[in-house]
Structure formats: C-alpha cells, structure tokens
Design an enzyme around this catalytic site. Sequence first.
Site, short mmCIF file in Angstrom:
data_model
loop_
_atom_site.label_atom_id
_atom_site.label_comp_id
_atom_site.label_asym_id
_atom_site.label_seq_id
_atom_site.Cartn_x
_atom_site.Cartn_y
_atom_site.Cartn_z
N VAL A 132 32.56 48.04 43.99
CA VAL A 132 32.06 47.31 42.82
C VAL A 132 32.71 47.90 41.57
O VAL A 132 32.78 49.11 41.39
CB VAL A 132 30.52 47.37 42.74
CG1 VAL A 132 30.03 46.88 41.39
CG2 VAL A 132 29.91 46.51 43.84
N LEU A 133 33.19 47.02 40.73
CA LEU A 133 33.85 47.39 39.48
C LEU A 133 32.90 47.10 38.33
O LEU A 133 32.28 46.04 38.29
CB LEU A 133 35.13 46.57 39.31
CG LEU A 133 36.11 46.58 40.49
CD1 LEU A 133 37.18 45.53 40.29
CD2 LEU A 133 36.71 47.96 40.66
N GLU A 134 32.78 48.05 37.42
CA GLU A 134 31.99 47.84 36.20
C GLU A 134 33.01 47.49 35.12
O GLU A 134 33.60 48.38 34.52
CB GLU A 134 31.21 49.09 35.82
CG GLU A 134 30.32 49.64 36.92
CD GLU A 134 31.03 50.66 37.80
OE1 GLU A 134 32.12 51.13 37.43
OE2 GLU A 134 30.48 50.99 38.86
N SER B 55 48.25 47.89 32.01
CA SER B 55 48.51 46.58 31.39
C SER B 55 47.23 45.88 30.99
O SER B 55 47.17 45.19 29.96
CB SER B 55 49.31 45.69 32.34
OG SER B 55 50.58 46.25 32.58
N LEU B 56 46.17 46.04 31.79
CA LEU B 56 44.88 45.44 31.45
C LEU B 56 44.17 46.24 30.36
O LEU B 56 43.53 45.67 29.48
CB LEU B 56 44.00 45.33 32.70
CG LEU B 56 44.53 44.42 33.81
CD1 LEU B 56 43.63 44.47 35.03
CD2 LEU B 56 44.69 42.99 33.30
#
Length: 193
Positions: A136-138, A112-113
């Site tokens: 951690v998300l990039e 959805s994103l």
Amino acid sequence: MILCDSDIELWMDEEKLDIIPRPPIERINGASVDILLGDKFRVFRGHTTAFVDLSGPKKNVTDAINLIMSNEIQLTEDDTFFLHPGELALAVTMESITLPNNLIGWLDGRSSLARLGLMVHITAQRIDPGWQGKIVLEIYNAGKLPLGLRPGMLIAALSFELLSGPASRPYHKRESAKYCYQQGAVASRIDQD
C-alpha cells in the site's frame, strides 16, 4: 548487502524472491525493480470529524477511521485517478511481493514524480522479511496542480537488502501482522495495535 540486478533476477529464478507479475528485464535496474501502480485506491471522504484520537478507546478509533475513509475504489486500466494538491490517498502496487526471511525490501519513490510534487510513501518505506502481499502506497500531492494517475504507470522502485541471517520473527509469522496478504488499498489498522 543490497542485491544487484543480476542477483535480483537470480533470486526470482530460484523462487527465493517472488514478484507477481514478474517484471520484465527492462524494469530491473542496477539495484532495484521498478514497480507499477495498481488499480485500487482509498481517499478521505468529506466528513465533519474534528480529529481522530489515536490514543482513545479502540472502538472509537475504528469508528473514526471507518467514518473518514472511503470504500475501496477500483479503476479500470483506462480510468484516471486525480490527486489534487494537498490530498492524501492510499493506493496499491500492481505487483504482489513475497520476501524470504533473510531479505528486507526498501520502497523509493521516483524522482520524476517527486519533481511534480508526488510523494509515493509518507513513512512506510520498509518491507519486512517474510512480507507477503501487495504494497500500500500513501500518496500525497505536495505540488500545485492536480496529478492524473493511471493503473499500470511506473510509480516506485524496490531494492532488496540481505540480512545477516534469517529473521526469527518474519512478518508473515507474527501475530501482529495486520497487513499480511493484503491485495487492496487497506486503510489504517492502528486500532489493532
């Protein structure tokens, strides 16, 4: 073998897999756990650096990273973080994850994103056996409009795959484990390679 929902619950019940805070059953799906966006971010600040020479002397790499990355930005639950088209930011999960030595985790963005242009991870989707800490998300906005992100929103899903045996060099025991126990949006530590 990928763990199914009942096995994920069992592994958490038996404290083999630790997800803090523990997700409610509504966020444990057939073969994954939905995870939430945390409250810490880093962005690239305005700078005049022409490039970062990743193969240069470590001190130069460290100085360049410190020059281009912001200090950690902490939001309240009511704040919105706006990611504009073409921008990359580092964010962190709300959950802290601890994997045993015989389990690997896989991070997947939400469809959805993605349909709005939001990439949740650039290349770092594997969570090694023995991992301990937040993820951690990039995050990158490949869409055409700014996207407002709030702490606590659904951001990604984690699935877990059983290894053929326990890893002899789990992440938390490696000398090169430069991101172990991270709790915030830690900037690149490529200078420690």
